[in-house]
Design a protein around this motif. Structure first.
Motif, PDB file in Angstrom:
ATOM      1  N   LEU A  57     -12.093  65.833 -87.979  1.00 35.28           N
ATOM      2  CA  LEU A  57     -12.693  64.837 -87.805  1.00 35.28           C
ATOM      3  C   LEU A  57     -11.845  63.525 -87.515  1.00 35.28           C
ATOM      4  N   ASP A  58     -11.383  63.311 -86.337  1.00 32.68           N
ATOM      5  CA  ASP A  58     -10.323  62.488 -85.981  1.00 32.68           C
ATOM      6  C   ASP A  58     -10.898  61.633 -84.756  1.00 32.68           C
ATOM      7  N   TYR A  59     -10.925  60.458 -84.672  1.00 31.96           N
ATOM      8  CA  TYR A  59     -11.206  59.480 -83.486  1.00 31.96           C
ATOM      9  C   TYR A  59     -10.508  60.125 -82.147  1.00 31.96           C
ATOM     10  N   THR A  60      -9.309  60.855 -82.344  1.00 28.94           N
ATOM     11  CA  THR A  60      -8.784  61.044 -80.856  1.00 28.94           C
ATOM     12  C   THR A  60      -9.443  62.382 -80.317  1.00 28.94           C
ATOM     13  N   ALA A  92      -9.600  61.586 -95.089  1.00 31.39           N
ATOM     14  CA  ALA A  92     -10.597  60.944 -95.804  1.00 31.39           C
ATOM     15  C   ALA A  92     -10.775  59.739 -96.478  1.00 31.39           C
ATOM     16  N   ASP A  93      -9.331  59.553 -97.145  1.00 33.05           N
ATOM     17  CA  ASP A  93      -9.089  58.322 -97.822  1.00 33.05           C
ATOM     18  C   ASP A  93      -8.723  57.143 -97.045  1.00 33.05           C
ATOM     19  N   VAL A  94      -8.770  57.178 -95.654  1.00 32.80           N
ATOM     20  CA  VAL A  94      -8.411  56.065 -94.968  1.00 32.80           C
ATOM     21  C   VAL A  94      -9.705  55.552 -94.468  1.00 32.80           C
ATOM     22  N   ASP A  95      -9.855  54.138 -94.444  1.00 38.80           N
ATOM     23  CA  ASP A  95     -11.189  53.502 -94.076  1.00 38.80           C
ATOM     24  C   ASP A  95     -11.743  53.864 -92.772  1.00 38.80           C
ATOM     25  N   GLN A  96     -10.777  53.433 -91.806  1.00 39.86           N
ATOM     26  CA  GLN A  96     -11.237  53.808 -90.281  1.00 39.86           C
ATOM     27  C   GLN A  96     -11.722  55.218 -89.996  1.00 39.86           C
ATOM     28  N   LYS A 101     -16.427  58.825 -89.282  1.00 39.40           N
ATOM     29  CA  LYS A 101     -17.297  59.900 -89.945  1.00 39.40           C
ATOM     30  C   LYS A 101     -18.625  59.241 -89.724  1.00 39.40           C
ATOM     31  N   GLU A 102     -18.834  58.231 -90.282  1.00 38.40           N
ATOM     32  CA  GLU A 102     -20.110  57.752 -90.104  1.00 38.40           C
ATOM     33  C   GLU A 102     -20.770  57.418 -88.813  1.00 38.40           C
ATOM     34  N   HIS A 103     -19.827  57.034 -87.905  1.00 35.99           N
ATOM     35  CA  HIS A 103     -20.530  56.957 -86.637  1.00 35.99           C
ATOM     36  C   HIS A 103     -20.782  58.199 -86.055  1.00 35.99           C
TER      37      HIS A 103
END
Length: 339
Positions: A57-60, A92-96, A101-103
């Motif tokens: 679950l990574d934006y890349t 999961a501890d990083v805010d971005q 994940k929510e997005h």
């Protein structure tokens, strides 16, 4: 590439997988709990076409773009295909990452609410982790593999999906042209897309889901031949072979205390240092005064030699506290510590 710091060699080593081991995964028994988890997932797709995506679950990884593509696809062809998206949590501890994940989950909920029915859900999404044996079964069951990262060094999921397919009835790989695997699989094998354009993903998934068996087999066979011809074992051997070519040996290098092996050509003052060191070693130890004077010359020559190396090698070196030498004076060299 040669700079004042020395010579640097750059080479790419595209990693492979072990296709024989992956075949063993397909035959391996799952634990009762994992078998139940896999069976429960696959029950959702009985008698229906589905695509599979497996990504951190990574934006890349472009999961949000993939979901957007399915939204467009289902708007044009309602109920035509589902998506199984497996996305173990990452950082999961990083805010971005939490926001991403929510997005993603909001986008999935929107698609399911917009296009789902009481009996059918378009996107099945889980953050669970699976063993390689379980993933192999899920890959084989999916007619379409969707690997659409925005940017990836390789993405072995693409190769694992291909390796897991039934040779008699293989699925089709939809692959981002920005994944490293796209250098191995051309457009006659995988369906290459720009993941930044969901409409390209839509067209590729439609083509994959409706591709004739003969074409699927041809594409799969070509990709599988490449996977089998260059495995992770070949990759490891190539890497170590090239690494061995860079090995520094005493034949053409000098071991300088505190600096490791260095090439004499990069140390113009080495000959001066070697000369005073030779002179020191030739003095009779009984002549203490002459020995002390010669050792001072050795220290001075070494400092002159080492000063430019400390600069060009760009390392952090600690000068040790004075230690007793054989003749009772001063330090015997320069020690090193890398932080």
């Amino acid at each position: 590439m040669t700079t004042q710091r020395g010579q640097t060699r750059l080479q790419k080593f595209p990693i492979g997988i072990d296709p024989k081991q992956f075949a063993e995964y397909l035959a391996a028994e799952l634990s009762p709990a994992e078998q139940e988890k896999v069976s429960s997932l696959l029950q959702n797709f009985e008698g229906a076409k589905f695509a599979i995506g497996v990504d951190r679950l990574d934006y890349t990884k472009g999961i949000d773009k993939r979901v957007e593509a399915f939204n467009h696809l289902l708007a044009a062809e309602p109920g035509s295909i589902s998506l199984l998206q497996i996305a173990p949590r990452s950082r999961a501890d990083v805010d971005q990452y939490r926001k991403y994940k929510e997005h993603v989950e909001n986008a999935i909920n929107h698609v399911n609410a917009e296009h789902g029915t009481d009996d059918w859900r378009p996107i099945h999404y889980t953050n669970d982790s699976f063993s390689q044996a379980a993933l192999a079964r899920l890959y084989r069951a999916a007619p379409v593999g969707v690997v659409t990262p925005l940017r990836d060094g390789m993405n072995l999921v693409a190769k694992e999906y291909v390796a897991a397919q039934d040779p008699e009835n293989p699925g089709v790989l939809v692959l981002s042209k920005f994944a490293g695997a796209a250098e191995d699989f051309n457009d006659d094998e995988a369906l290459l897309v720009d993941p930044n354009h969901p409409e390209e993903i839509v067209e590729a998934i439609k083509k994959a889901a409706n591709m004739p068996l003969e074409e699927r087999v041809k594409r799969w066979r070509s990709m599988m031949d490449k996977i089998e011809s260059y495995t992770i074992h070949d990759w490891g051997a190539d890497y170590l072979r090239e690494l061995d070519k860079s090995r520094v040996t005493p034949a053409d290098h000098i071991l300088l205390p505190g600096f490791g092996w260095s090439n004499e050509a990069q140390m113009p003052l080495y000959q001066s240092y070697a000369a005073v060191l030779t002179a020191y070693n030739e003095i009779d130890p009984a002549d203490a005064a002459l020995k002390r004077a010669a050792y001072a010359d050795v220290e001075s020559a070494f400092d002159a030699l080492a000063a430019p190396l400390k600069h060009t090698q760009d390392r952090l070196w600690d000068l040790p506290a004075a230690t007793a030498s054989r003749d009772g004076r001063g330090r015997t060299g320069i020690g090193a510590r890398e932080d």
